[in-house]
Design an enzyme around this catalytic site. Structure first.
Site, PDB file in Angstrom:
ATOM      1  N   HIS A  74     -42.065  -9.890  -6.416  1.00  0.00           N
ATOM      2  CA  HIS A  74     -40.979 -10.290  -7.310  1.00  0.00           C
ATOM      3  C   HIS A  74     -40.313 -11.611  -6.907  1.00  0.00           C
ATOM      4  O   HIS A  74     -39.425 -12.093  -7.615  1.00  0.00           O
ATOM      5  CB  HIS A  74     -39.903  -9.204  -7.359  1.00  0.00           C
ATOM      6  CG  HIS A  74     -39.151  -9.094  -6.077  1.00  0.00           C
ATOM      7  ND1 HIS A  74     -39.757  -8.655  -4.906  1.00  0.00           N
ATOM      8  CD2 HIS A  74     -37.874  -9.408  -5.761  1.00  0.00           C
ATOM      9  CE1 HIS A  74     -38.868  -8.699  -3.925  1.00  0.00           C
ATOM     10  NE2 HIS A  74     -37.712  -9.146  -4.427  1.00  0.00           N
ATOM     11  N   HIS A  89     -37.004 -16.136  -7.769  1.00  0.00           N
ATOM     12  CA  HIS A  89     -36.810 -14.681  -7.837  1.00  0.00           C
ATOM     13  C   HIS A  89     -37.012 -14.245  -9.276  1.00  0.00           C
ATOM     14  O   HIS A  89     -36.332 -14.734 -10.183  1.00  0.00           O
ATOM     15  CB  HIS A  89     -35.406 -14.327  -7.353  1.00  0.00           C
ATOM     16  CG  HIS A  89     -35.221 -12.881  -7.075  1.00  0.00           C
ATOM     17  ND1 HIS A  89     -35.013 -11.944  -8.071  1.00  0.00           N
ATOM     18  CD2 HIS A  89     -35.221 -12.188  -5.903  1.00  0.00           C
ATOM     19  CE1 HIS A  89     -34.887 -10.751  -7.517  1.00  0.00           C
ATOM     20  NE2 HIS A  89     -35.005 -10.872  -6.204  1.00  0.00           N
TER      21      HIS A  89
END
Length: 168
Positions: A74, A89
């Site tokens: 992620h 992110h």
């Protein structure tokens, strides 16, 4: 006698400038202070921006070396040649998805150019889990940065220049 100025030739397509910051994904750009996560919104990790995505491929906003690939896929860390650390992110609280919506296209130690593909994301999986989809770009070592300027507003296109970063 003065000569008439010559017609300007079209500008050649060139690589992104070393200090350019590119849009990591198609979508709507917003200030980091509007990210639905207090850690990012309060700039605890550093300043940056976010894009609410409309496409599934996330690209490198800067050139550098991939220094981190999160186990849950992620997040990706990139260190520029000037030493600026950039965190990409993908989504908010998406670590809880254990990598399922992400297809990683880079690995630690790899060199990337700004605009190179980092990860493909299945946003339907992220949305069905009730997670915000913001792609957040954070410059995590502000002591290296003299000026960060992200003047882009509204819709942005993957890989388009949206700002600049000047190092100390």
């Amino acid at each position: 006698m003065t000569a008439a100025p010559a017609a300007a030739a079209p500008a050649p397509k060139v690589k992104a400038a070393d200090n350019a910051v590119l849009a990591p994904v198609d979508g709507a750009i917003k200030p980091i202070t509007e990210v639905p996560d207090e850690t990012f919104a309060a700039k605890i990790l550093g300043d940056g921006f976010a894009v609410v995505p409309t496409s599934g491929r996330v690209v490198a906003p800067v050139a550098g070396k991939i220094t981190t690939v999160a186990q849950a896929k992620h997040a990706v860390g990139i260190t520029t040649p000037a030493g600026v650390e950039v965190l990409v992110h993908i989504g908010v609280d998406t670590v809880q998805l254990a990598g399922s919506p992400f297809t990683m296209m880079v690995s630690e130690g790899q060199q990337v150019n700004a605009g190179d593909a980092l990860v493909d994301v299945d946003w339907n999986v992220v949305k069905s889990a009730g997670k915000p989809t913001d792609v957040i770009v954070v410059f995590t070592n502000p002591a290296k940065i003299d000026k960060l300027s992200i003047p882009a507003k509204g819709a942005v296109a993957t890989g388009a220049p949206i700002g600049t970063i000047v190092t100390k």
